[in-house]
Structures are given as C-alpha cells and as structure tokens.
Write a protein that holds these residues in place. Sequence first.
Motif, PDB file in Angstrom:
ATOM      1  N   GLU A 552       0.794  -1.226   0.000  1.00  0.00           N
ATOM      2  CA  GLU A 552       0.000   0.000   0.000  1.00  0.00           C
ATOM      3  C   GLU A 552       0.827   1.277   0.000  1.00  0.00           C
ATOM      4  OE1 GLU A 552      -3.690  -2.030   2.537  1.00  0.00           O
ATOM      5  OE2 GLU A 552      -2.371  -0.559   3.488  1.00  0.00           O
ATOM      6  N   LYS A 553       2.119   1.179   0.311  1.00  0.00           N
ATOM      7  CA  LYS A 553       3.004   2.339   0.337  1.00  0.00           C
ATOM      8  C   LYS A 553       4.411   1.871   0.012  1.00  0.00           C
ATOM      9  CE  LYS A 553       0.569   4.954   4.002  1.00  0.00           C
ATOM     10  NZ  LYS A 553      -0.547   4.008   4.221  1.00  0.00           N
ATOM     11  N   ASN A 554       5.275   2.828  -0.336  1.00  0.00           N
ATOM     12  CA  ASN A 554       6.701   2.523  -0.393  1.00  0.00           C
ATOM     13  C   ASN A 554       7.186   2.110   0.996  1.00  0.00           C
ATOM     14  OD1 ASN A 554       7.089   3.233  -3.132  1.00  0.00           O
ATOM     15  ND2 ASN A 554       7.264   5.402  -2.576  1.00  0.00           N
ATOM     16  N   ILE A 555       8.157   1.230   1.036  1.00  0.00           N
ATOM     17  CA  ILE A 555       8.887   0.945   2.273  1.00  0.00           C
ATOM     18  C   ILE A 555      10.279   1.521   2.079  1.00  0.00           C
ATOM     19  CG2 ILE A 555       9.810  -0.847   3.779  1.00  0.00           C
ATOM     20  CD1 ILE A 555       7.422  -2.555   3.120  1.00  0.00           C
ATOM     21  N   ASP A 556      10.510   2.688   2.691  1.00  0.00           N
ATOM     22  CA  ASP A 556      11.778   3.387   2.481  1.00  0.00           C
ATOM     23  C   ASP A 556      12.393   3.883   3.774  1.00  0.00           C
ATOM     24  OD1 ASP A 556       9.959   5.389   3.044  1.00  0.00           O
ATOM     25  OD2 ASP A 556      10.070   6.345   1.084  1.00  0.00           O
ATOM     26  N   ALA A 557      11.863   3.434   4.928  1.00  0.00           N
ATOM     27  CA  ALA A 557      12.510   3.748   6.194  1.00  0.00           C
ATOM     28  C   ALA A 557      13.831   2.985   6.287  1.00  0.00           C
ATOM     29  CB  ALA A 557      11.592   3.373   7.358  1.00  0.00           C
ATOM     30  N   ASP A 558      14.635   3.319   7.265  1.00  0.00           N
ATOM     31  CA  ASP A 558      15.914   2.650   7.493  1.00  0.00           C
ATOM     32  C   ASP A 558      15.644   1.305   8.159  1.00  0.00           C
ATOM     33  OD1 ASP A 558      18.507   1.919   7.989  1.00  0.00           O
ATOM     34  OD2 ASP A 558      18.879   3.456   9.511  1.00  0.00           O
ATOM     35  N   ILE A 559      15.707   0.237   7.376  1.00  0.00           N
ATOM     36  CA  ILE A 559      15.457  -1.107   7.912  1.00  0.00           C
ATOM     37  C   ILE A 559      16.794  -1.823   8.045  1.00  0.00           C
ATOM     38  CG2 ILE A 559      14.337  -3.324   7.509  1.00  0.00           C
ATOM     39  CD1 ILE A 559      12.122  -1.826   6.072  1.00  0.00           C
ATOM     40  N   GLN A 560      17.145  -2.161   9.283  1.00  0.00           N
ATOM     41  CA  GLN A 560      18.413  -2.810   9.590  1.00  0.00           C
ATOM     42  C   GLN A 560      18.137  -4.236  10.046  1.00  0.00           C
ATOM     43  OE1 GLN A 560      21.516  -1.466   9.320  1.00  0.00           O
ATOM     44  NE2 GLN A 560      20.819   0.581   8.677  1.00  0.00           N
ATOM     45  N   VAL A 561      18.556  -5.195   9.240  1.00  0.00           N
ATOM     46  CA  VAL A 561      18.413  -6.614   9.576  1.00  0.00           C
ATOM     47  C   VAL A 561      19.818  -7.113   9.911  1.00  0.00           C
ATOM     48  CG1 VAL A 561      17.571  -8.858   8.792  1.00  0.00           C
ATOM     49  CG2 VAL A 561      16.470  -6.759   7.979  1.00  0.00           C
ATOM     50  N   THR A 562      20.077  -7.355  11.196  1.00  0.00           N
ATOM     51  CA  THR A 562      21.446  -7.553  11.663  1.00  0.00           C
ATOM     52  C   THR A 562      21.528  -8.732  12.624  1.00  0.00           C
ATOM     53  OG1 THR A 562      21.772  -5.160  11.554  1.00  0.00           O
ATOM     54  CG2 THR A 562      23.415  -6.427  12.766  1.00  0.00           C
ATOM     55  N   GLY A 563      22.461  -9.644  12.382  1.00  0.00           N
ATOM     56  CA  GLY A 563      22.738 -10.716  13.333  1.00  0.00           C
ATOM     57  C   GLY A 563      21.710 -11.828  13.355  1.00  0.00           C
ATOM     58  N   ASP A 564      20.841 -11.875  12.374  1.00  0.00           N
ATOM     59  CA  ASP A 564      19.792 -12.892  12.372  1.00  0.00           C
ATOM     60  C   ASP A 564      20.292 -14.199  11.760  1.00  0.00           C
ATOM     61  OD1 ASP A 564      17.285 -11.225  13.189  1.00  0.00           O
ATOM     62  OD2 ASP A 564      18.295 -10.021  11.669  1.00  0.00           O
ATOM     63  N   HIS A 565      19.687 -15.307  12.216  1.00  0.00           N
ATOM     64  CA  HIS A 565      20.002 -16.627  11.690  1.00  0.00           C
ATOM     65  C   HIS A 565      18.742 -17.208  11.068  1.00  0.00           C
ATOM     66  CE1 HIS A 565      23.343 -17.079  15.002  1.00  0.00           C
ATOM     67  NE2 HIS A 565      23.617 -16.148  14.102  1.00  0.00           N
ATOM     68  N   PHE A 566      18.813 -17.566   9.803  1.00  0.00           N
ATOM     69  CA  PHE A 566      17.684 -18.135   9.079  1.00  0.00           C
ATOM     70  C   PHE A 566      18.016 -19.595   8.779  1.00  0.00           C
ATOM     71  CE2 PHE A 566      17.699 -13.565   7.657  1.00  0.00           C
ATOM     72  CZ  PHE A 566      16.642 -13.164   8.475  1.00  0.00           C
ATOM     73  N   LEU A 567      17.373 -20.518   9.507  1.00  0.00           N
ATOM     74  CA  LEU A 567      17.737 -21.927   9.465  1.00  0.00           C
ATOM     75  C   LEU A 567      16.664 -22.756   8.778  1.00  0.00           C
ATOM     76  CD1 LEU A 567      18.936 -22.338  13.196  1.00  0.00           C
ATOM     77  CD2 LEU A 567      20.227 -21.451  11.227  1.00  0.00           C
ATOM     78  N   ASP A 568      17.098 -23.691   7.938  1.00  0.00           N
ATOM     79  CA  ASP A 568      16.201 -24.689   7.349  1.00  0.00           C
ATOM     80  C   ASP A 568      14.991 -24.030   6.701  1.00  0.00           C
ATOM     81  OD1 ASP A 568      15.036 -27.032   6.596  1.00  0.00           O
ATOM     82  OD2 ASP A 568      14.793 -27.849   8.622  1.00  0.00           O
ATOM     83  N   ASN A 569      15.269 -23.103   5.791  1.00  0.00           N
ATOM     84  CA  ASN A 569      14.206 -22.338   5.146  1.00  0.00           C
ATOM     85  C   ASN A 569      13.516 -23.175   4.083  1.00  0.00           C
ATOM     86  OD1 ASN A 569      15.035 -19.509   6.261  1.00  0.00           O
ATOM     87  ND2 ASN A 569      16.926 -20.426   5.484  1.00  0.00           N
ATOM     88  N   THR A 570      12.202 -23.224   4.138  1.00  0.00           N
ATOM     89  CA  THR A 570      11.453 -24.040   3.191  1.00  0.00           C
ATOM     90  C   THR A 570      11.650 -23.552   1.769  1.00  0.00           C
ATOM     91  OG1 THR A 570       9.802 -24.393   4.923  1.00  0.00           O
ATOM     92  CG2 THR A 570       9.184 -25.004   2.675  1.00  0.00           C
TER      93      THR A 570
END
Length: 688
Positions: A552-570
């Motif tokens: 519904e809108k642009n997503i242009d804020a400062d999004i910081q994705v840091t230190g995450d672990h993504f395991l066994d992704n389908t």
Amino acid sequence: MLRSTSTAPAEARPSTGPLRRAGATLAAVLCLGSLLGGTALAETGASAHPQPPVLTRAALDPSLVQGRGADLAMDEQEAESAATNGTVIGPDRTAYTLPAEASGRKAVKLTPGQHVEFTLPRTADAITVRYSIPDAPGGGGITAPLDVTVNGKRRTTMTLTSQYSWLYNQYPFSNDPNAGLLHSDWWITECSCVPDATTPAPVIAKPFRPNHFYDEQRLLLGRTYRAGDTVRLTVPAGSRAAWTVIDLLDSQRVGPPHVDVRAANVLAFGADPSGRRDSADAVERAIAYAQRKHLKVYLPPGTYQVNRHIVVDKVTIEGAGSWYTIIKGRQITLATPAPDGSVHTGVGFYGKDALAGGSSDVHLSGFAIEGDVRERIDTDQVNGVGGAMSDSTVTGLYLHHTKVGLWFDGPMSNLRVTGNVIADQIADGLNFHTGVTDSTVENNFVRNTGDDGLAMWSEKTANARNTFARNTVQSPVLANGIAIYGGTDNTVSGNLIADPVREGSALHIGSRFGAQAFTGRLRIADNTTVRAGTYELNWNIGLGAIWIYALEKNIDADIQVTGDHFLDNTYNAVMLVSDFPVKDLYSITNTHFKDIRVDGTGTSVLSARSAGSASFENVDARNVGAVGVNNCGSFHFTPAGSEFSLTDLGGNDGGGTTGPWLAPWELPNTITCDDRPPVVAPPAPSAW
C-alpha cells in the motif's frame, strides 16, 4: 490421586477488614487448586530401561538457539524422539496436514492401546501435552481420554478435546466440515480458478482446507519427580478417538502456590473457587475495595467463573500462579450487538477504552485465563486482555482459548508484557494496535495462534519505540510469527520463531492493512527462524523466512536486519515483494542486511519481486538449493537489468551447488528471475 503436596501456611489467614472472612477457607482453596491432576486409577508396569531424554527448543538442538527466545524453565521433548509403539508422522510442510502444524513438522500418531513415553530431564511437577484428536463428523469436536502414568505406578486420565480446534474453509473459516465455499468469488489455488466465473462449476472436495488441528492441556503431577523418572501417555482401549496425535511434552517445576495475606482476597467478597457460580461481581467488589484501601487484589487457587470483561484501572491483581488460579468463562451471545460490533462477550481483563482516557497503573500477574472461543469473528472483543493500559504490566499469565491473547488499542504507552504463555488462540497471540508507544513484549512463549503470533499494527496512529525481545513463537497456523505493519523506531530482537504453516513468514514487515508508513528505523536484530517461509496460496509461490511486502506504500525507512540466523528455510531466506497490481507504484529501498547466517534454503537466499534496492554485508550462506539471488525486479525485464539492485559491502560468503550465493555476475541488478524454481529440501541445521 495425583495432587500437589503444598498446603497453606498458618500465616495465610488475613486479620483485618473484610479480608478476615477469607481466612477460614484459604487453606481449603489451596487444596482445591491442587486437585488438577485427576483420579488415580491403577498401577502399570514401568519401562525397565527408560530412553534418555532428547531436549529441544523449537525442535532444534538447544545449542543452535542459545540466548534467543523465551526462557520460562520449560523442557521441551518432541514425541518423535521419545519411546513409542505408535507411528511417527512427517516430516511434511504441506499446509492442511497434521505434520505441517506439528512442532518440527513431525509427531506421533497413537491408536487405542498405544503409548509414547518421555523421560524427565530434571525435576518436574507439571507437564503440558500438545495433541490432536479428530473432529466430530459434523464439526464441533469430541472428547477422548488419555492416560498419564508416572514411573508406571501413578495414573490419571486427562480428557482431551477437539472442541477448540478444527477449522475449515476460507477466511474467516467455519466450524462445519461440510460447508460450501465461504467466498466463491475468490481465486482458489486447488482448481486454479474463480468458481463463480467457471462453467461448469468446479467440484471442491469437502472438508475444504481443514486446519488448526492442535490443542494443549496442562497437568499438575501432584508431587515433584526426579530427573530420569518416566511419563507415559497411553490411549486407553475403547477411546472415542480413532487416533490421538501427540506432538510434544513440556515438563517443568511449578512449585507451591503464591500466597499474599495482605491483599484484598476475592473470597472475602463472595468469589466461588469451585467455578460453579459466576464470580465477576465478587472480583469487581474486591477491586473497588482494594482501590479504596490501596491494596492489591489476590485470587487464591481455584477456578473462578467469569463470563464478561472485568474493567481494570489503577489496580494490581495477582493470582497464586497460572497453574493454580484459573479464570474461566463461557462465551456469551449478546442480545444486541455492542457499539464496537461485538456479538459475543466472554472472560477478559480490559483497560478502559482509549477514547475514554484509557487505564493506567494496571498490574496483572500469576493466573490463567481460559476462554471459550471456538470460531473467528473479527468484530468480537473476546480477548484475554484488552483495551488501553499505560504504565502497566502483564506478567506470568497463561492465556488459552481466547480470540487474541492480548489485544491493545491505543493510544497508550509504557506497557510491559513479560513471562506469559499464550496458546491455542483463534487469531493473534498479541497485537499492539494503533498508537502503542514505548512498550516492551519480552520473554513470552506463544504457540498455535490462528494468525500472527506477535504483531504491531499501526492502523490509524503509528506505533513507536516498541520492542519485541527474547520471545518464542511456534507454529502460527496462519500468517506470521512476528509481524510489523508500519510504525516508527521499533525493534524486534533476540526472538526464536519456528514453523509458520501457511500464507505468512517467521518475520514480516508489511505496508498493508491500512497501516501508517514506516518511518525512522526498524531494527530486526539477532533473531533465529527455523523451518520458515511458507507457501502463499494466492500467489502460488514460496515466501522467505523474512518477508518484506510493499502493498500500500513505499517501504523506504531505514530497515536494519542484523545478526539474524535463518535456518532450514522451506523456500527463500529473504523475500522483498510488491504485489503485481501495484508493482509500478511502490518499491522497497534503504534495507540493509548485515552479519546474517543462512543455513539451508529450499530455493534462493534472496528473492526480489519489487523495484528498489538493498545492501548486504557479512551474509554467510550454505546449503543453498537454487541460484543465490532470484531477481525478478518489477517484471519489466529491461535491457538495463532488474529494477531491484543489490550492493555488496563485502564478506558475503558461501552458497550451494550453483556457486557463491552473491556472485559478482549477479551485481548490481542482473535478471535471474525464476518464478517457481524447484525446491531442494535442505539438510537439518548444524553448528556453524
């Protein structure tokens, strides 16, 4: 019978004011509150050689999620890792199946006479059993017994129920397995058609899309058992249930009930701890007295029938502990709809409406709320805790069978929600809705919600400066583990999210549902997701474990994705997407990924289906099932490349059979679009 050995201490007799009337009955109520174990029936043989316990967290080796998720001193054991003469079902991540909704995507199916046996890893006096039994042929559920024996000598019978599970059909679902389509004008993936626009009309098999199979039940064992003792769950001969699926067992040491002799005891005001009479008026009298005398309100052990909202403001209400004090209500049909659209009411503790000034200085702790919600009606206010509560705390509650465990309508500020267990909800576990600020949700355990586990929804006014930290969210049946819909300067950190089932993700950042725009900074830091990234029925594609969606809108804020672990992704670890009808209107920019680990993807590390850009630094990946970047941009396929560009800030290592996940040839915006790549099941996660 299995019962608690705790008794009321002598000093538990109040000595002043109307509280004196409660003194004579407090010890009896403490005893009553301990009779949750049922009746001892017989002795049976114990296992000669108990199987060592296999402890997990979200069906993972605990070492893989160290320091992440809730710590509520519960020991999780998956049934498929225990001793059994039943049948292991799964693994399977296909929606509308029993394994898909099970923790770890496996469980054990028992027929009458079969059992599963767990070995306690440490001292425990209480267990929680997560299970599924069949629905009644016409819907509405059945009940069935489950025998629990400890060390082969003490047995009680739990009465399982499917009255709060088994939904069918399209949103907002039906309890009738034989119902026709609720929305014949919607796209149906199963027939690849819109039934209303199809001649001849397709035959849609019934029951259509069964889901929400599981429930859980708690049992006090009556005494404290040692590490190495065995707990056997047996389906007795003659059970009404043709099968019983056991997903897992949680065990813990609850300890004796909490006693407060200085508080306004609800027994003194006429509350009935047997649950036979409605205690709502008595609880309100105790609250009024406590407010006048500047006291807390105390709910001793027992079951208190409450069939409507208790409105709270400037009061502290504490129970003897969520295993001992149960606030239980029936769902009541209103004679006429309420102004907010509710057609039912039920048990709940509510702050005053924000338009009326809201409530403040409310502190709820140490009791369970057992609701009676069996269908999803979005206008109903039948949540466990609701309204507006500023400068308040909600701690140590067990919230079960309500619509939403905790739904807060702001504006409101400075709320702390900590140490709660939220299970088997028809909709969300918790939702910060409209103008909730400077608030924290920390160290909570959420399992089997019918919608988002935890959500911030900035529908009318932005939620700001809130934190979701160190929570565990398991098996949301629909939608996401943790979802942020707009807002300013919010943080999601240190959470463990596992096994979302369909049409959602573990972590979701969405410009949708009329939410205010994202502004400021959104931090997604140090979270672990496992077996995430579900299948989106409407798009007919797989999502990412983290899913960023500009609808519904642009997503242009400062999004910081840091230190995450993504395991066994389908499917993918990361997905950034704008819906096709608005792909030329909205984009996703200013998004940054740093210090990320990706261990196993069914398809790519990144799927980009939007215009925009993102940067990547120290993103390490392994066991990647397809090309590292699936870049479709906004599907114009221009000679200049994709409309989505990637910036490599260095340290992006690893990949799969197709080579490095972030290869130089993919930068900055090479088109690598494969709309539905083959899925390669990744190996189980392991130490990095």
